[in-house]
Write an enzyme that holds these catalytic residues in place. Structure first.
Site, PDB file in Angstrom:
ATOM      1  N   GLU A  93      -4.584   4.037   0.801  1.00 38.83           N
ATOM      2  CA  GLU A  93      -4.964   2.805   0.098  1.00 38.83           C
ATOM      3  C   GLU A  93      -6.332   2.937  -0.581  1.00 38.83           C
ATOM      4  O   GLU A  93      -6.514   2.513  -1.713  1.00 38.83           O
ATOM      5  CB  GLU A  93      -4.981   1.655   1.108  1.00 38.83           C
TER       6      GLU A  93
ATOM      7  N   ARG B  80     -18.617  -8.746   8.935  1.00 38.71           N
ATOM      8  CA  ARG B  80     -17.186  -8.504   9.182  1.00 38.71           C
ATOM      9  C   ARG B  80     -16.979  -7.379  10.190  1.00 38.71           C
ATOM     10  O   ARG B  80     -16.036  -7.417  10.997  1.00 38.71           O
ATOM     11  CB  ARG B  80     -16.495  -8.171   7.850  1.00 38.71           C
TER      12      ARG B  80
ATOM     13  N   ASN C 136       2.565  -7.769   7.612  1.00 39.41           N
ATOM     14  CA  ASN C 136       2.619  -9.074   6.934  1.00 39.41           C
ATOM     15  C   ASN C 136       4.104  -9.405   6.921  1.00 39.41           C
ATOM     16  O   ASN C 136       4.835  -9.056   6.000  1.00 39.41           O
ATOM     17  CB  ASN C 136       2.048  -8.981   5.518  1.00 39.41           C
TER      18      ASN C 136
ATOM     19  N   LYS D 118       0.669  -8.899  13.767  1.00 42.92           N
ATOM     20  CA  LYS D 118      -0.588  -9.193  13.066  1.00 42.92           C
ATOM     21  C   LYS D 118      -0.707 -10.712  13.108  1.00 42.92           C
ATOM     22  O   LYS D 118       0.082 -11.414  12.468  1.00 42.92           O
ATOM     23  CB  LYS D 118      -0.505  -8.684  11.628  1.00 42.92           C
TER      24      LYS D 118
ATOM     25  N   LYS E 219      -7.808  -0.407  14.405  1.00 40.67           N
ATOM     26  CA  LYS E 219      -7.991   0.555  13.305  1.00 40.67           C
ATOM     27  C   LYS E 219      -9.103   1.532  13.655  1.00 40.67           C
ATOM     28  O   LYS E 219      -9.999   1.213  14.441  1.00 40.67           O
ATOM     29  CB  LYS E 219      -8.327  -0.181  12.009  1.00 40.67           C
TER      30      LYS E 219
ATOM     31  N   GLU F 248      -5.898 -12.354   7.867  1.00 37.95           N
ATOM     32  CA  GLU F 248      -5.563 -12.401   6.440  1.00 37.95           C
ATOM     33  C   GLU F 248      -4.422 -13.371   6.150  1.00 37.95           C
ATOM     34  O   GLU F 248      -3.478 -13.051   5.435  1.00 37.95           O
ATOM     35  CB  GLU F 248      -5.223 -10.998   5.939  1.00 37.95           C
TER      36      GLU F 248
ATOM     37  N   ARG G 235      -2.312  -6.413  17.140  1.00 39.40           N
ATOM     38  CA  ARG G 235      -3.373  -5.822  16.310  1.00 39.40           C
ATOM     39  C   ARG G 235      -4.702  -6.558  16.458  1.00 39.40           C
ATOM     40  O   ARG G 235      -4.738  -7.791  16.581  1.00 39.40           O
ATOM     41  CB  ARG G 235      -2.959  -5.809  14.839  1.00 39.40           C
TER      42      ARG G 235
ATOM     43  N   ARG H 181       0.826  -1.217   0.000  1.00 33.68           N
ATOM     44  CA  ARG H 181       0.000   0.000   0.000  1.00 33.68           C
ATOM     45  C   ARG H 181       0.859   1.265   0.000  1.00 33.68           C
ATOM     46  O   ARG H 181       0.496   2.289   0.591  1.00 33.68           O
ATOM     47  CB  ARG H 181      -0.961   0.022   1.192  1.00 33.68           C
TER      48      ARG H 181
ATOM     49  N   ASP I 264     -12.043  -1.110   7.204  1.00 33.86           N
ATOM     50  CA  ASP I 264     -10.659  -0.987   6.773  1.00 33.86           C
ATOM     51  C   ASP I 264     -10.363   0.376   6.158  1.00 33.86           C
ATOM     52  O   ASP I 264     -10.345   0.494   4.926  1.00 33.86           O
ATOM     53  CB  ASP I 264     -10.342  -2.094   5.749  1.00 33.86           C
TER      54      ASP I 264
ATOM     55  N   HIS J 172     -16.209   0.392   0.939  1.00 33.72           N
ATOM     56  CA  HIS J 172     -15.491  -0.751   0.368  1.00 33.72           C
ATOM     57  C   HIS J 172     -16.011  -1.155  -1.010  1.00 33.72           C
ATOM     58  O   HIS J 172     -16.203  -2.345  -1.288  1.00 33.72           O
ATOM     59  CB  HIS J 172     -15.560  -1.954   1.321  1.00 33.72           C
TER      60      HIS J 172
HETATM   61  C1  GCV Z   1      -0.841  -5.049   5.654  1.00 29.74           C
HETATM   62  C2  GCV Z   1      -5.894  -4.275   4.448  1.00 29.74           C
HETATM   63  C3  GCV Z   1      -4.859  -4.030   3.388  1.00 29.74           C
HETATM   64  C4  GCV Z   1      -3.676  -4.966   3.555  1.00 29.74           C
HETATM   65  C5  GCV Z   1      -3.114  -4.787   4.970  1.00 29.74           C
HETATM   66  C6  GCV Z   1      -4.230  -5.110   5.956  1.00 29.74           C
HETATM   67  C7  GCV Z   1      -3.781  -4.919   7.388  1.00 29.74           C
HETATM   68  O1  GCV Z   1      -6.514  -5.498   4.247  1.00 29.74           O
HETATM   69  O2  GCV Z   1      -5.427  -4.179   2.130  1.00 29.74           O
HETATM   70  O3  GCV Z   1      -2.699  -4.626   2.596  1.00 29.74           O
HETATM   71  O4  GCV Z   1      -2.014  -5.637   5.180  1.00 29.74           O
HETATM   72  O5  GCV Z   1      -5.308  -4.229   5.722  1.00 29.74           O
HETATM   73  O6  GCV Z   1      -4.022  -3.850   7.907  1.00 29.74           O
HETATM   74  O7  GCV Z   1      -3.188  -5.818   7.950  1.00 29.74           O
END
Ligand code: GCV
Length: 718
Positions: free
Chosen positions: A411, A354, A228, A305, A378, A309, A342, A186, A383, A539
């Site tokens: 993003e 969600r 990630n 994290k 967040k 995901e 997180r 991002r 998101d 979204h």
């Molecule tokens: C780092 C969203 C973004 C992902 C990001 C994720 C997160 O899904 O698209 O790129 O991953 O948030 O905050 O972990």
């Protein structure tokens, strides 16, 4: 002709001949230190700054004095300031170094501040102005120096200073989603600024300038790598490089943090499991943490994290978030490090909305985390959308410190080509009332700890920085880095104050520039909401890269990745019913808030389609039916960008050519894309509303099929 006169002469001649010819690539950010043209004001500054003395000789004192001298020489055109030691007109010294007399004079002010706070005070001594910048620590004094420079940059009087400030939040970090191969998840401003291959021996000047910029707004921590995560960052090869960066940042009061990949014990430790209750795993993290602290004694801690995901986490071993976070917290506790765990979790196996999942999973753990764990949430439950109601977790975990996670990188908000002034969004969220302890329990109070008396407090901003020459891809978006930092220091600052300071420090103090451009910045956030996701839509961006509109997308493997999941448009109407008749996500808020959002009559229209599935004929407050209201909002967004462009075009006399042209080109792109959003979304929703566009809304330029056919295989940041 002396240097100063010559400089002014050249400046005037060049401006006269060809407008603002000096190019400025924006690298200097808000630390431009523009020459103070107003001779009266310059004289006032000079009179008050005849002699300067810095006490102490730590690295922090050195960087603060270097910055002050740089700023003053650029702004006042003078390089040689006298040093009359304690008799100097400006004295910068932290408490331990103050002489007896000043310590006595400043006693009560010093009692008011915390370790990172500062005092800026002017006294009249024998009819002469004397200013002292002090703090409990050298870092605090350095923050005072940056504040003092900001006063000069924004042309304020320094004759009678009495500023007492402390940051309201302890951990004020940037989260870099930077990968070891230098791509940035991002990221829209080039590659990562961390040149891992050349580190630790090559120290790019950028690292120092990055530290200066952060320190100038009070950011005191950096998570260097992506959430990630790649476990390799924890190997000695990379830790050497991390140490080199930590050494650069230390004098600026900035700590380094790393993301910890939960499966690291397997990937780089040769263990068979990463189960947080396994004794070998516990030992592995203890040893790893000790190894890090041997190299970096002030290492900040881990950001994690987990089970989100596809990232590994304690649930892979039948354990929970508390088990995972506490295991790392134990490893860090001896060294005073922290875990930022997180709460961004949602699962394709969970059929509930969600928006409800993070709350459902985390709130039952309230009170179970170790003292050095802070849960990072967040700002909204989905998101980082152009507009989201505040995350229901805020206020809901009185026994657990929660830290705010904002996304500075855009993003979902036009990435780096759209000018969107994010402090306006951040301010909106921070001021939302959770009502958990009655009226006035605003989100900012949960973040700064005053709501529940948290000792550990924090805020994170996902960085928009890359190796583009101007750092953020678009000079206007430097304001979002700046504004995040200022709000992290004081979450009660207004977006207007921040815009004012940033414009003056970055471009010009001329009222004819500051006032219109400030208005343009303050309107820009509403513009993006209007042309992308008005009235609570969310979204509906294209798949994967999230660049551009994609409300039609319905074929992704995970249902909650599809825009149709969020807007639920059909012939009856549009919007996600999160009331009692739907997912009942409203019930996660305090009763007052749940009632307000849950009733279509009291739900603010900004959140209408977030909480309600609304008929196309529903009458809005202004008398328009919903369909017309949506269409008019999309049009309004386009008109707002047109007006931003108009404003900017009048600014040519006040801005150097390079930055002027850059912003102008980006505004052209923004206008083109605002129309793209409007046309494609309206054509798509029109299939369901089956109504004509209302008067005042432009006809789409292309067909829906055309918009659906657009592909961007190499869109950045993906
Ligand atoms: C780092 C969203 C973004 C992902 C990001 C994720 C997160 O899904 O698209 O790129 O991953 O948030 O905050 O972990």
């Amino acid at each position: 002709m002396n240097r100063l006169i010559l400089r002014q002469f050249l400046l005037l001649t060049l401006c006269f001949v060809s407008g603002n010819v000096f190019s400025n690539n924006g690298y200097k950010l808000w630390l431009q230190y523009n020459f103070v043209e107003d001779s009266k004001l310059r004289e006032e500054y000079k009179v008050g700054l005849n002699s300067i003395f810095f006490a102490g000789n730590s690295e922090t004192v050195k960087v603060a004095s270097k910055e002050l001298m740089l700023g003053l020489s650029e702004m006042l055109g003078e390089e040689n300031f006298k040093n009359n030691k304690w008799n100097s007109q400006l004295v910068c010294a932290s408490e331990a170094f103050l002489n007896h007399e000043l310590k006595k004079l400043l006693k009560s002010e010093l009692e008011e501040i915390n370790d990172e706070g500062f005092v800026l005070k002017t006294f009249m001594v024998h009819g002469k102005q004397k200013t002292v910048i002090t703090g409990k620590t050298d870092i605090g004094t350095m923050y005072g120096v940056y504040h003092f420079l900001r006063l000069l940059q924004t042309h304020q009087s320094i004759k009678q200073l009495n500023v007492i400030e402390s940051p309201k939040i302890k951990v004020r970090v940037l989260n870099h989603w930077d990968n070891l191969d230098r791509t940035v998840e991002r990221g829209y401003a080039g590659f990562s600024i961390w040149d891992w291959h050349r580190l630790p021996d090559y120290i790019d000047q950028r690292y120092i300038d990055y530290a200066r910029a952060n320190a100038s707004v009070g950011i005191n921590g950096v998570v260097l790598n992506n959430v990630n995560a790649n476990a390799l960052i924890l190997t000695p090869f990379y830790l050497e490089k991390v140490k080199a960066l930590a050494d650069v940042f230390r004098p600026y009061g900035i700590k380094v943090y790393l993301t910890a990949r939960f499966s690291a014990p397997i990937e780089i430790g040769d263990l068979k499991t990463a189960d947080p209750l396994d004794k070998n795993v516990i030992q592995w993290w203890n040893k790893k943490t000790e190894e890090i602290y041997k190299m970096i004694p002030d290492f900040g801690g881990y950001l994690v994290k987990a089970n989100s995901e596809g990232q590994p986490g304690p649930q892979n071993y039948g354990r929970n978030h508390v088990d995972g976070a506490n295991m790392l917290a134990d490893a860090l506790a001896t060294f005073k490090g922290i875990v930022m765990w997180r709460a961004f979790v949602y699962s394709e196996h969970d059929v509930t909305d969600r928006a409800k999942q993070a709350y459902s999973e985390f709130v039952p753990y309230d009170g179970q985390f170790k003292k050095n764990v802070v849960v990072q949430v967040k700002n909204g439950a989905i998101d980082f959308q152009p507009r989201e109601p505040f995350h229901p977790m805020f206020g809901a975990m009185p026994k657990t410190p929660l830290m705010m996670e904002f996304q500075i990188t855009q993003e979902y908000l036009g990435q780096s080509t759209h000018t969107v002034f994010l402090p306006k969004l951040f301010e909106e969220v921070l001021h939302e009332d959770t009502y958990v302890n009655g009226k006035g329990s605003i989100v900012a109070k949960d973040v700064d700890g005053s709501l529940h008396g948290d000792k550990l407090t924090g805020i994170a901003g996902v960085s928009n920085i890359g190796n583009d020459i101007n750092w953020t891809g678009n000079v206007m978006l430097q304001a979002n880095w700046y504004g995040y930092g200022r709000l992290a220091w004081n979450p009660y600052l207004s977006s207007g104050e921040i815009a004012d300071e940033w414009l003056r420090s970055t471009f010009s103090n001329d009222k004819k520039f500051v006032e219109p451009v400030k208005e343009m910045l303050l309107d820009s956030r509403e513009a993006v909401v209007n042309y992308m996701t008005p009235l609570g839509l969310h979204h509906i961006m294209a798949t994967g890269h999230h660049y551009g509109p994609g409300p039609w997308v319905s074929n992704l493997s995970r249902p909650e990745w599809n825009p149709v999941y969020y807007h639920k448009a059909d012939e009856n109407g549009v919007g996600f019913d999160r009331t009692k008749t739907g997912s009942n996500a409203v019930a996660q808020y305090a009763p007052e808030v749940a009632k307000m959002y849950g009733d279509i009559k009291t739900c603010p229209e900004e959140y209408l389609l977030w909480f309600h599935h609304v008929s196309w004929d529903y009458k809005l407050k202004d008398g328009n039916v919903l369909w017309d209201g949506i269409a008019l909002k999309y049009q309004e967004g386009v008109e707002e960008v047109k007006s931003m462009k108009k404003t900017w075009q009048k600014m040519k006399p006040y801005v150097d050519d390079e930055r002027f042209k850059e912003v102008n080109m980006f505004l052209d792109i923004q206008l083109k894309e605002a129309k793209w959003w409007r046309d494609s979304c309206l054509l798509y929703f029109q299939q369901y509303s089956k109504k004509e566009l209302p008067v005042g809304v432009d006809k789409p330029e292309h067909t829906l099929e055309y918009y659906k056919s657009l592909k961007f295989p190499f869109a950045p940041g993906n």
